[in-house]
Motif scaffolding. Structure first.
Motif, PDB file in Angstrom:
ATOM      1  N   MET A   1      35.311  30.897  60.944  1.00  0.00           N
ATOM      2  CA  MET A   1      34.526  31.889  61.561  1.00  0.00           C
ATOM      3  C   MET A   1      35.527  32.867  62.456  1.00  0.00           C
ATOM      4  SD  MET A   1      31.073  31.312  63.359  1.00  0.00           S
ATOM      5  CE  MET A   1      31.293  32.829  64.944  1.00  0.00           C
ATOM      6  N   ASP A 165      31.172  28.405  57.292  1.00  0.00           N
ATOM      7  CA  ASP A 165      31.142  29.972  57.019  1.00  0.00           C
ATOM      8  C   ASP A 165      32.766  30.425  55.788  1.00  0.00           C
ATOM      9  OD1 ASP A 165      32.398  30.104  59.094  1.00  0.00           O
ATOM     10  OD2 ASP A 165      31.646  32.129  59.481  1.00  0.00           O
ATOM     11  N   TRP A 297      31.316  37.223  59.659  1.00  0.00           N
ATOM     12  CA  TRP A 297      30.315  36.665  60.579  1.00  0.00           C
ATOM     13  C   TRP A 297      30.755  37.821  62.108  1.00  0.00           C
ATOM     14  CZ3 TRP A 297      34.582  38.403  64.501  1.00  0.00           C
ATOM     15  CH2 TRP A 297      35.598  37.571  63.640  1.00  0.00           C
ATOM     16  N   ASN A 364      26.468  35.205  58.634  1.00  0.00           N
ATOM     17  CA  ASN A 364      27.871  34.192  58.721  1.00  0.00           C
ATOM     18  C   ASN A 364      28.045  33.732  56.947  1.00  0.00           C
ATOM     19  OD1 ASN A 364      27.970  34.308  61.101  1.00  0.00           O
ATOM     20  ND2 ASN A 364      28.099  32.319  61.700  1.00  0.00           N
TER      21      ASN A 364
END
Length: 449
Positions: A1, A165, A297, A364
């Motif tokens: 992220m 993610d 994100w 995400n």
């Protein structure tokens, strides 16, 4: 992220300014806060226990603006209460986390790890601090992208983190500001402005500058642009052997030169991304810049910071060159009081079903194979971005990701380059040659390879 980048071998004695601040600020930066006061046999005996999660950036799990996953899990596990502590600055988060790992004290039950620091987290000095999530918690490792599992695997085969993610990249742009500057607003036409070349992105910025609405800039920050460009390069901070070699990296050189062109051309708002003062956040709300490098994100951050009054004003276009910026993991410190329950929660939060829910709310892009190709992602739109085919844009970008080699120190070097190099040039007028030398000195002084 999220906010950083790093990677490599043997633990250094790093005492950066950020680390010093982390020590001073103590409990404010992570969730741990010492003893939880909960009993070890709480879960087994039906007694309520608290699981604490330390995160940075925008993971999309929370019950306020996220996918309300904590509430869902608590409903199904009435003996468990979940508390999240979130920090904006990923570097300070990591500095504090390392300190607490060294002391086996003050840790959260689950700690998020950014990909930039995963090589250090899996390295010899820290690898034994984590629970093996391939053996506890019940996660299906086969559901994740193979390269994502590999990134979180130690030399002796222990999987210390479960992928949340990945960060396929686009460019988010403010349609209102583009229109006022005489630029197209259709996302296909916008993408065509800079297709295939970051130099075209700079040229578009020059065009914007000529008719820019008063008080606005083309891009948010030269540092953010640096991160975007280097993330689109096959060679970044490390060579093919995974050794730190930023000085000879063609990717770092291209990213640095592009950032310098933006700074010298006064194309940016001269902001520091994720700054603690909130200046960057406020600039979203007040429409002070027209573009921001936009890994998946980032869409959640735009929604949170630009606010309801700007809904529908932002759109998403393909970037000049595809790349992957960021992506994170959930890890469980082995010394935690509730490591078993924490591992089970981490496995649940990162399962494909939950990946889909987070993407649907926060944008995400998931790191699980089937979720990426599922209709839930392919057909997804985020209400904040109107009719933008967010799922198709980012899943197409994700399909082209070929992760660059990473070293243990990538995140630290990235911070030196952006915060101690580019930001000094942008905000303080430091000569670029001097700024580069300052970065080299910091690396030499602070990183023991």
């Amino acid at each position: 992220m999220r906010t950083s980048s790093s990677r490599h071998g043997r633990r250094p004695a790093i005492t950066t300014v950020a680390a010093a601040l982390a020590v001073m600020t103590g409990a404010a930066l992570l969730t741990g806060c010492g003893d939880t006061g909960d009993s070890d046999d709480g879960a087994a005996g039906g007694e309520k226990i608290t699981l604490r999660i330390g995160t940075f950036g925008s993971f999309g799990y929370d019950n306020t603006t996220g996918a309300k996953l904590y509430a869902e899990y608590e409903k199904d596990h009435p003996n468990i209460k979940i508390e999240e502590s979130n920090v904006a600055d990923g570097q300070k988060y990591w500095d504090t986390l390392k300190l607490r790992l060294s002391r086996d004290s003050g840790l959260a039950d689950i700690q998020a790890l950014e990909v930039g620091y995963i090589a250090e987290a899996t390295g010899p000095a820290l690898a034994d601090k984590w629970a093996d999530l391939g053996k506890t918690g019940g996660a299906d490792l086969g559901a994740f992208l193979d390269w994502k599992v590999k990134q979180a695997t130690t030399g002796d085969g222990k999987v210390i983190g479960l992928g949340t993610d990945i960060g396929p990249m686009a460019i988010c742009y403010n349609k209102d500001l583009f229109a006022k500057a005489g630029l197209p607003t259709d996302r296909a036409q916008v993408a065509e402005l800079w297709a295939g070349d970051w130099a075209k992105f700079i040229q578009t910025g020059e065009t914007y500058k000529k008719s820019a609405p008063e008080g606005t800039s083309f891009h948010d920050s030269a540092s953010g642009l640096f991160n975007a460009v280097v993330s689109s390069e096959p060679v970044q901070y490390a060579n093919t052997k995974g050794e730190l070699d930023y000085e000879n990296s063609p990717g770092v050189k291209k990213a640095w030169d592009t950032a310098m062109a933006a700074a010298k051309g006064e194309l940016t708002a001269k902001l520091r991304q994720f700054d603690e003062k909130g200046s960057w956040n406020a600039a979203f709300k007040n429409s002070k810049f027209a573009t921001v490098a936009c890994p998946s994100w980032m869409t959640g951050i735009i929604k949170e910071q630009a606010g309801a009054e700007n809904q529908g004003k932002w759109d998403i276009a393909a970037p000049p060159v595809a790349g992957n910026w960021g992506g994170s993991f959930l890890a469980v410190p082995k010394s935690g009081q509730h490591a078993k329950e924490a591992a089970e929660l981490a496995a649940w939060l990162t399962a494909p079903a939950q990946h889909s829910k987070v993407f649907g709310v926060n944008g995400n892009i998931p790191s699980s194979k089937d979720t990426l190709s599922s209709p839930a992602v392919q057909d997804a739109k985020l209400p904040y971005f109107g009719d933008t085919p967010v799922g198709k844009i980012y899943s197409q970008a994700a399909a082209g990701i070929s992760p660059a080699p990473i070293s243990r120190w990538d995140g630290q070097v990235k911070t030196f380059l952006t915060d101690n190099g580019i930001l000094d040039i942008e905000q303080r007028g430091t000569d670029p040659v001097k700024a580069w030398e300052n970065v080299k000195k910091l690396v030499d002084d602070k990183i023991d390879q």
